[in-house]
Scaffold this motif. Structure first.
Motif, PDB file in Angstrom:
ATOM      1  N   PHE A 513       0.795  -1.205   0.000  1.00 36.80           N
ATOM      2  CA  PHE A 513       0.000   0.000   0.000  1.00 36.80           C
ATOM      3  C   PHE A 513       0.839   1.271   0.000  1.00 36.80           C
ATOM      4  O   PHE A 513       0.678   2.166  -0.811  1.00 36.80           O
ATOM      5  N   GLN A 514       1.786   1.363   0.933  1.00 32.84           N
ATOM      6  CA  GLN A 514       2.477   2.632   1.118  1.00 32.84           C
ATOM      7  C   GLN A 514       3.798   2.729   0.372  1.00 32.84           C
ATOM      8  O   GLN A 514       4.522   3.691   0.543  1.00 32.84           O
ATOM      9  N   PRO A 516       5.874   4.138  -1.960  1.00 38.59           N
ATOM     10  CA  PRO A 516       5.568   5.341  -2.742  1.00 38.59           C
ATOM     11  C   PRO A 516       6.123   5.319  -4.152  1.00 38.59           C
ATOM     12  O   PRO A 516       5.934   6.247  -4.909  1.00 38.59           O
TER      13      PRO A 516
ATOM     14  N   GLN B 185      -1.099  11.814   7.052  1.00 39.86           N
ATOM     15  CA  GLN B 185      -1.273  10.466   7.590  1.00 39.86           C
ATOM     16  C   GLN B 185      -2.114  10.566   8.848  1.00 39.86           C
ATOM     17  O   GLN B 185      -1.743  11.265   9.797  1.00 39.86           O
ATOM     18  N   ARG B 350      -4.302   5.876  22.343  1.00 38.46           N
ATOM     19  CA  ARG B 350      -3.563   5.204  21.289  1.00 38.46           C
ATOM     20  C   ARG B 350      -4.376   5.244  20.005  1.00 38.46           C
ATOM     21  O   ARG B 350      -5.593   5.058  20.027  1.00 38.46           O
ATOM     22  N   GLY B 355      -7.349   5.416   8.048  1.00 36.13           N
ATOM     23  CA  GLY B 355      -6.674   6.412   7.230  1.00 36.13           C
ATOM     24  C   GLY B 355      -6.205   5.816   5.922  1.00 36.13           C
ATOM     25  O   GLY B 355      -6.040   4.616   5.796  1.00 36.13           O
ATOM     26  N   LYS B 356      -6.013   6.700   4.994  1.00 39.43           N
ATOM     27  CA  LYS B 356      -5.627   6.283   3.653  1.00 39.43           C
ATOM     28  C   LYS B 356      -4.109   6.292   3.559  1.00 39.43           C
ATOM     29  O   LYS B 356      -3.426   6.897   4.376  1.00 39.43           O
ATOM     30  N   ASN B 357      -3.599   5.600   2.552  1.00 37.78           N
ATOM     31  CA  ASN B 357      -2.179   5.688   2.220  1.00 37.78           C
ATOM     32  C   ASN B 357      -1.795   7.170   2.113  1.00 37.78           C
ATOM     33  O   ASN B 357      -2.327   7.883   1.275  1.00 37.78           O
ATOM     34  N   PRO B 358      -0.888   7.632   2.972  1.00 38.09           N
ATOM     35  CA  PRO B 358      -0.600   9.075   2.990  1.00 38.09           C
ATOM     36  C   PRO B 358      -0.037   9.593   1.674  1.00 38.09           C
ATOM     37  O   PRO B 358      -0.208  10.763   1.348  1.00 38.09           O
ATOM     38  N   TYR B 359       0.635   8.724   0.932  1.00 34.89           N
ATOM     39  CA  TYR B 359       1.175   9.159  -0.361  1.00 34.89           C
ATOM     40  C   TYR B 359       0.049   9.442  -1.349  1.00 34.89           C
ATOM     41  O   TYR B 359       0.171  10.267  -2.240  1.00 34.89           O
TER      42      TYR B 359
END
Lengths: 558, 450
Positions: A513-514, A516, B185, B350, B355-359
């Protein structure tokens, strides 16, 4: 350097094509009309038994025409059936030639322009039938045998003109010339017969039917003399018996052992797992049961050794960083020649992020690798140690996890004692832990429940259990799809129910997923910080093809 | 290889003939271009140009093309043809017709960015960071929205350029995103909101780490072997850019900026001074250029609180990429698992996940701002956090205490005067292929060496 040379080919091809365009204004009887008539018409309209009483091998024959009358009206191609029948649609009754291959546009245009220019036939010339070279049958397979990606074969052939056909020029160079096609690795210079075929095809007008492209087949990795015949059933049965006997003889000798990644001092322990059968999957009554864990079915498993713990960073780093491996070996006085075989194995790219995510490296499980990376590790480990290692199949994994138990967990049906056996979300403090710090199962394997989930070799098929009939022997679902594959055993992030022996995890592209970058890495599942693997060594070493199959993840890069 | 009269176009992946050989002097921030408003309609096609077609640039283009609405990639620019071609291929595979880059809209060389920027509404700047200030200034000058990768500059002069262009961007109502994706993020947003609301009291100190094993190395020998010829020094440095300060800024700038920026975000501003230690203990090969393999910097904020920062590229050591804060009433792990405890270690809060993929999120947010004309300018904090990282490098290279002011106003300019494949980069190897390395106590600033 080769690429440079090939682009020169390309250039010649383009120039040749350009030249041919300007040359088409004047049709040459001998170079263009003659070969078309000889190859495409004379088999029916020649000296012997002419069909429709039309004979085209002499000027006289042409002028006499057929039983229906004249076939050529000089100056008027549109009134000349010699031409007009060649441009009919292939399914028309009158089309000439009556069967494929039909004339190409270039060939028909030759007739048209020749007739338009007066259909002149140089005195005394008598045509002789020649064999018509057929593209699909004769030329296509020939060209496919030495296709060059950078060299456009199609544009480097000029109909009727050998001098301007770069392909032919390169093919007719002496065999020791550096520019000769086919290149040595594609078999070297053509045999005379093949070269003549290519020549005649061009002379006859280089027919390349519309829509037909060369199909370039991948060369097989290993070239054997002819394909191996498929073993008949009795041979398969014979092998099963022979393997069974071998297993009976050697299984009792299987002992736990410590293997070292040679020259590095880094070690890992392997535990023998006896052959046997077990009930795979879980009953509907089991707490946490999911439908993909049923129906339960009986599976027979051959003996193997399994790593006592998950693969640690200590081992995995030596695979990840080749220079690290070399440095450690150098410090310890080993010679790099030790790695002559393993140096051929691909290594992961250096990751941009820190892959242990701060959870620890020395003695901790390696994580976040793709199945391709775990497979390639096994291949590398085999190459360095000489012991055949691979990922466990899903069935082997569950068998080893259960260690003879038929309860939800290898330690019983009750999850209340799980803290003694597993790192899970209730006791892990949000991170993985050193391998082998919890109690092992009955066969001496640690962390099958918890710590990190573990890759298996199989494609994930949710309904596969329902398709098995009777006892299944050593099932392995070899997959073509990158997602999903199967991981097993819960992790430090999971609740106890997901730590059960029968629990199945389907991999997903979300695990990258991440990442980039584009393309995404084929080596890292940056988002699967819960995922590791352990290695397995079967007692019986399979064929190299089988090894390759187990080590191959189809579908990367996704 | 035989010489032919008609020299063929060299198809080698490293062919220098593809490069534009003429040098290009750095462009200055020019006069104001025509005022450019946001898009009239949110359904309008946003034309994107990708400047810098490496793995990250291609990834950013992938994310831009994955935002809602009509987006098209129309132009690409890179110093190297091979990088651009593989990038285009990968993007086409993922996005098909959204990748609409005609051959004449693919630009190669040091000057390529200008032409690509012209064709777009929004540009992605993802070359090695040394070029960023000039590219950003040009994009704003031409009135384009921007997504630029971090860091946005590698020296004081670059930071000043970016800050000036950021002002111009505001005047022109241009939207600017910076690839400090932690800002997008959810876990970071949630925990920082709570910290700023005082959940653990006033922040008295912070720790930030990027300790890992280091990144890729592009070996000169391998490239020369593949190319079948020697590389010019400029070509080599452009390929192996991570290891040269003028292109990369050292890893404290290129990588550790993420962590420094998180603490700046919490503090609501950048540190005013710093001092630190650094060096090059393990990574000393000829393909490791001139950068250090570790830095440890103590930053001071104007409220008197400190940030302790470490970044390391050495394998086999304690690794962590994380940010932590100490408050008067408790502690925060700002990075994952994003949690707050009291001073006794009991969990106060905590992050529950999601959340979504920050990219992806950072592009979704930027395109939303572009399409719906929302205020959006990350260039300033991007520039200030870049400066934080640059002053850290100045401190470790020089061994001196460095203030933000002197870092910002320093006359250090790492960028060469002339850019071209035959031109000399600012640092050159000695006869053994080694580069001179900053020496604390002797080096005054940044890359300037004695």
């Amino acid at each position: 350097m080769m690429r440079v040379k090939l682009s020169r080919f390309l250039l010649v091809g383009i120039i040749a094509t350009l030249l041919s365009g300007s040359a088409s204004a004047q049709v040459s009887f001998e170079r263009q009309v003659k070969p078309v008539l000889e190859s495409a018409c004379l088999s029916c309209h020649g000296e012997k038994k002419p069909k429709g009483e039309l004979q085209l091998h002499t000027h006289e024959g042409l002028l006499e025409g057929s039983e229906y009358g004249e076939v050529v009206v000089p100056g008027k191609p549109e009134d000349s059936t010699l031409y007009t029948t060649t441009i009919l649609s292939p399914d028309a009754d009158e089309v000439m030639p009556p069967k494929a291959p039909f004339l190409s546009k270039v060939q028909a245009d030759v007739l048209k322009e020749w007739i338009a220019a007066g259909a002149k036939w140089p005195k005394g010339i008598v045509l002789k039938q020649v064999r018509r070279v057929e593209f699909i049958k004769d030329i296509k397979p020939l060209l496919e045998g030495f296709y060059e990606e950078d060299f456009d074969f199609k544009s480097s052939v000029v109909p009727f003109d050998l001098d301007k056909s770069a392909l032919y020029q390169y093919a007719s160079l002496p065999s020791d010339s550096p520019d000769t096609l086919p290149r040595p690795e594609k078999g070297g210079k053509l045999e005379e017969k093949e070269l003549n075929l290519l020549r005649d095809w061009i002379i006859q007008g280089a027919v390349w039917p519309d829509g037909v492209e060369l199909e370039v087949k991948e060369m097989p990795a290993a070239v054997v003399d002819g394909a191996l015949p498929v073993a008949p059933k009795e041979v398969v049965d014979i092998r099963v018996k022979a393997v069974d006997r071998l297993i009976k003889q050697f299984e009792p000798m299987m002992k736990p052992y410590v293997d070292e990644i040679p020259g590095t001092g880094v070690k890992f322990e392997m535990i023998p797992i006896p052959s046997g059968d077990f009930v795979m999957g879980s009953p509907k009554t089991e707490k946490g049961h999911s439908s993909n864990e049923g129906p339960q079915h009986k599976v027979k498993i051959d003996p193997f050794w399994m790593a006592k713990t998950e693969t640690t960073w200590n081992c995995y780093t030596l695979f990840m960083y080749q220079e690290e491996e070399k440095m450690v070996m150098k410090l310890r006085g080993y010679k790099p020649e030790l790695n002559a075989v393993s140096d051929a194995v691909a290594r992961p790219t250096t990751p941009y992020v820190e892959m242990s995510f701060g959870m620890g490296t020395d003695g901790f499980p390696a994580i976040s690798m793709t199945q391709h990376a775990a497979n390639t590790y096994c291949k590398w480990l085999t190459a360095v140690t000489g012991h055949y290692y691979r990922l466990p199949t899903e069935a082997e994994w569950e068998y080893a996890c259960r260690a003879g138990s038929d309860t939800a967990y290898s330690f019983g049906a009750d999850a209340s004692v799980i803290d003694e056996y597993a790192w899970h979300d209730g006791n892990s403090n949000f991170k993985y832990h050193k391998v082998g710090t919890k109690k092992p199962n009955a066969w001496g394997l640690h962390d099958m429940h918890g710590n990190v989930s573990e890759w298996t070799a199989d494609q994930y098929l949710a309904d596969i259990y329902g398709t098995f009939k009777g006892i299944v022997s050593n099932p392995f679902q070899y997959g073509k799809d990158l997602y999903p594959r199967v991981a097993r055993g819960g992790s430090w992030m999971d609740k106890p129910e997901k730590q059960r022996s029968a629990h199945r995890i389907a991999s997903s592209s979300d695990w990258k997923f991440q990442d980039p970058q584009l393309p995404k890495s084929i080596w890292y599942h940056t988002d699967a910080q819960f995922l590791g693997f352990r290695v397995l060594r079967p007692l019986i070493i399979p064929s190299s093809e089988e090894m390759h199959k187990y080590w191959t993840t189809e579908g990367e890069p996704d | 290889m035989k010489k032919t009269k008609n020299a063929p176009r060299n198809n080698s992946p490293l062919d220098r003939r593809d490069f534009i050989k003429t040098g290009a002097a750095a462009a200055a921030v020019g006069s104001l271009a025509i005022e450019r408003g946001a898009f009239a309609q949110s359904s309008e096609t946003v034309k994107v140009a990708l400047i810098g077609c490496g793995g990250r640039g291609s990834g950013a283009a992938n994310q831009a093309l994955s935002t809602n609405g009509d987006v098209k990639l129309v132009a690409m620019a890179d110093a190297f043809k091979d990088r651009m071609d593989s990038s285009q291929k990968g993007l086409q595979r993922a996005h098909g017709l959204k990748v609409d880059v005609k051959d004449e809209n693919k630009f190669i060389g040091f000057d390529a960015y200008k032409k690509a920027i012209e064709l777009a509404d929004m540009v992605i700047l993802a070359t090695p960071p040394g070029f960023r200030p000039v590219h950003f200034a040009e994009a704003i000058k031409q009135g384009k929205h921007v997504f630029m990768e971090k860091p946005v500059a590698v020296d004081g002069k670059g930071v000043r350029q970016v800050l000036a262009a950021a002002q111009e961007a505001k005047k022109k109502n241009l939207k600017v995103g910076v690839g400090l994706q932690r800002h997008h993020q959810l876990g970071y947003q949630e925990v920082i909101k709570r910290i700023q609301d005082g959940a653990i009291g006033d922040i008295v100190s912070a720790r930030a780490y990027w300790n890992g094993g280091g990144v890729w190395v592009r070996e000169r020998e391998k490239f020369e072997k593949a190319a079948g010829r020697k590389l010019t020094e400029m070509e080599y440095q452009m390929r192996n850019w991570y290891y040269f300060v003028w292109l990369c800024g050292d890893h404290i700038t290129e990588q550790h900026i993420h962590n420094l920026d998180v603490i700046n975000w919490i503090k609501g501003g950048a540190p005013t001074s710093c001092q630190g230690l650094g060096g090059r203990e393990v990574r000393r090969g000829i393909d490791h250029g001139e950068i250090y393999d570790h830095h440890a910097v103590e930053y001071k904020y104007d409220d008197g609180s400190y940030m302790f920062s470490q970044c390391r590229h050495i394998r086999g050591c304690w690794n962590s990429v994380s940010e932590h804060v100490q408050g008067t009433k408790g502690r925060g792990t700002v990075s994952g698992p994003h949690m707050l405890t009291d001073n006794e270690g009991e969990t106060i809060w905590r992050f529950g996940g999601g959340g979504k993929n920050p990219y992806q999120q950072e592009h979704d947010d930027l395109f939303d701002a572009i399409r719906n004309n929302k205020p959006y300018n990350e260039a300033e904090y991007g520039a200030h956090s870049s400066l934080t990282s640059v002053m850290g490098r100045m401190a470790t290279y020089s061994g001196r205490m460095i203030t933000a002011e002197e870092a910002l106003n320093s006359d250090e300019n790492t960028m060469p005067e002339i850019l071209g494949w035959e031109a000399a980069p600012p640092t050159l190897p000695d006869e053994n292929g080694s580069y001179s390395i900053a020496i604390p106590g002797k080096t005054r600033f940044g890359v300037e060496k004695v």
